[in-house]
Design an enzyme around this catalytic site. Structure first.
Site, mmCIF file in Angstrom:
data_model
loop_
_atom_site.group_PDB
_atom_site.id
_atom_site.type_symbol
_atom_site.label_atom_id
_atom_site.label_comp_id
_atom_site.label_asym_id
_atom_site.label_seq_id
_atom_site.Cartn_x
_atom_site.Cartn_y
_atom_site.Cartn_z
ATOM 1 N N HIS A 148 0.989 34.658 34.313
ATOM 2 C CA HIS A 148 -0.377 34.312 33.884
ATOM 3 C C HIS A 148 -0.521 34.661 32.398
ATOM 4 O O HIS A 148 -0.111 35.751 31.986
ATOM 5 C CB HIS A 148 -1.387 35.098 34.725
ATOM 6 C CG HIS A 148 -2.790 34.746 34.376
ATOM 7 N ND1 HIS A 148 -3.387 33.559 34.761
ATOM 8 C CD2 HIS A 148 -3.726 35.411 33.635
ATOM 9 C CE1 HIS A 148 -4.614 33.512 34.292
ATOM 10 N NE2 HIS A 148 -4.839 34.616 33.606
ATOM 11 N N ASN A 166 8.911 27.851 30.661
ATOM 12 C CA ASN A 166 9.325 29.061 31.397
ATOM 13 C C ASN A 166 10.524 28.777 32.282
ATOM 14 O O ASN A 166 11.456 29.594 32.359
ATOM 15 C CB ASN A 166 8.154 29.608 32.217
ATOM 16 C CG ASN A 166 7.221 30.451 31.378
ATOM 17 O OD1 ASN A 166 7.549 31.582 31.022
ATOM 18 N ND2 ASN A 166 6.065 29.894 31.033
ATOM 19 N N GLU A 202 6.142 35.328 27.382
ATOM 20 C CA GLU A 202 6.372 34.834 28.752
ATOM 21 C C GLU A 202 7.856 34.566 28.957
ATOM 22 O O GLU A 202 8.436 34.917 29.986
ATOM 23 C CB GLU A 202 5.591 33.532 29.000
ATOM 24 C CG GLU A 202 4.094 33.702 29.023
ATOM 25 C CD GLU A 202 3.372 32.410 29.383
ATOM 26 O OE1 GLU A 202 3.963 31.509 29.991
ATOM 27 O OE2 GLU A 202 2.181 32.306 29.049
HETATM 28 C C1 GRF Z 1 2.179 29.215 31.017
HETATM 29 O O1 GRF Z 1 1.257 29.473 29.998
HETATM 30 C C2 GRF Z 1 1.961 30.143 32.168
HETATM 31 O O2 GRF Z 1 1.452 31.378 31.781
HETATM 32 C C3 GRF Z 1 0.945 29.397 32.996
HETATM 33 O O3 GRF Z 1 1.312 28.043 32.866
HETATM 34 C C4 GRF Z 1 1.968 27.846 31.627
HETATM 35 C C5 GRF Z 1 3.260 27.127 31.905
HETATM 36 O O4 GRF Z 1 3.921 26.767 30.728
HETATM 37 N N1 GRF Z 1 0.961 29.872 34.358
HETATM 38 P P1 GRF Z 1 5.350 26.063 30.780
HETATM 39 O O5 GRF Z 1 5.179 24.789 31.608
HETATM 40 O O6 GRF Z 1 6.313 27.011 31.402
HETATM 41 O O7 GRF Z 1 5.659 25.764 29.354
#
Ligand code: GRF
Length: 210
Positions: free
Chosen positions: A116, A21, A181
């Protein structure tokens, strides 16, 4: 100054893991789609790959070890210091595996976002994708929300829906959700950056684009 004279919002990203992310946010900034700058990335885990992603983009990457602090409040106070010393306006939680105390929530009122991997208020907490599979829902998704004192309870900014398909595993569903996401988190930050978000009670109102 860019985009009709608005200043890019200084974002501090808190991470514990891979940081896909974080990467999507950096990529949208670099492509000019997101009016923000990542002022710092902070991890409670030294080996979080997200820190390496930050370094690759010359973003200050800080390891702040929770085990070096007496309690949650002391750790959060250290987080606040680090974020403020980097001029952070908006705190973005991106896979940060710690519960926040009022010390940081009150220091950044309505200025902390989280993502989330479920359609809140369904399946808060850990292993949301597995919770969704176990429940037998036919759609799930992800939610960007402002952070309040509860666990995944704050006002919802954007949600995206994905199907749950026959034979899905936690991994396959997580991958499908992750794609969404990566789309909606930068969008939510952009809405904030454009000052289009206001909170009324527990509802987030989104003003029309200029
Ligand atoms: C994601 O699935 C988010 O929804 C949750 O933690 C994960 C983080 O993934 N809060 P990344 O480290 O950004 O790949």
């Amino acid at each position: 100054m860019t985009d009709t004279g608005r200043q890019a919002v200084a974002v501090g990203v808190l991470v514990s893991g891979n940081g896909t992310n974080l990467q999507s946010i950096i990529d949208r900034i670099e492509s000019g789609e997101l009016l923000a700058r990542v002022a710092c990335v902070i991890s409670n885990k030294a080996d979080a790959f997200a820190l390496e992603r930050a370094r690759r983009h010359s973003i200050p990457a800080i390891h702040l070890d929770h085990r070096q602090h007496q309690n949650r409040e002391a750790y959060d106070a250290a987080l606040v210091d680090a974020l403020k010393s980097h001029g952070v306006e908006l705190v973005v939680l991106a896979g940060f595996m710690r519960i926040l105390t009022p010390v940081i929530i009150d220091a950044f009122p309505n200025r902390i976002m989280n993502i989330h991997p479920a359609l809140l208020p369904a399946f808060p907490g850990l292993h949301a994708q597995q919770q969704a599979l176990d429940y037998g829902v036919k759609v799930s998704g992800c939610t960007v929300h402002f952070v309040d004192a509860g666990c995944d309870t704050g006002p919802i900014i954007i949600q995206a829906v994905v199907p749950v398909v026959e034979g899905d595993t936690e991994d396959s569903l997580s991958r499908r959700i992750h794609k969404e996401e990566h789309r909606i988190y930068p969008e939510a930050i952009q809405l904030y950056a454009k000052r289009r978000l206001t909170i009324e009670g527990r509802c987030v109102r989104i003003a029309p684009a200029d």
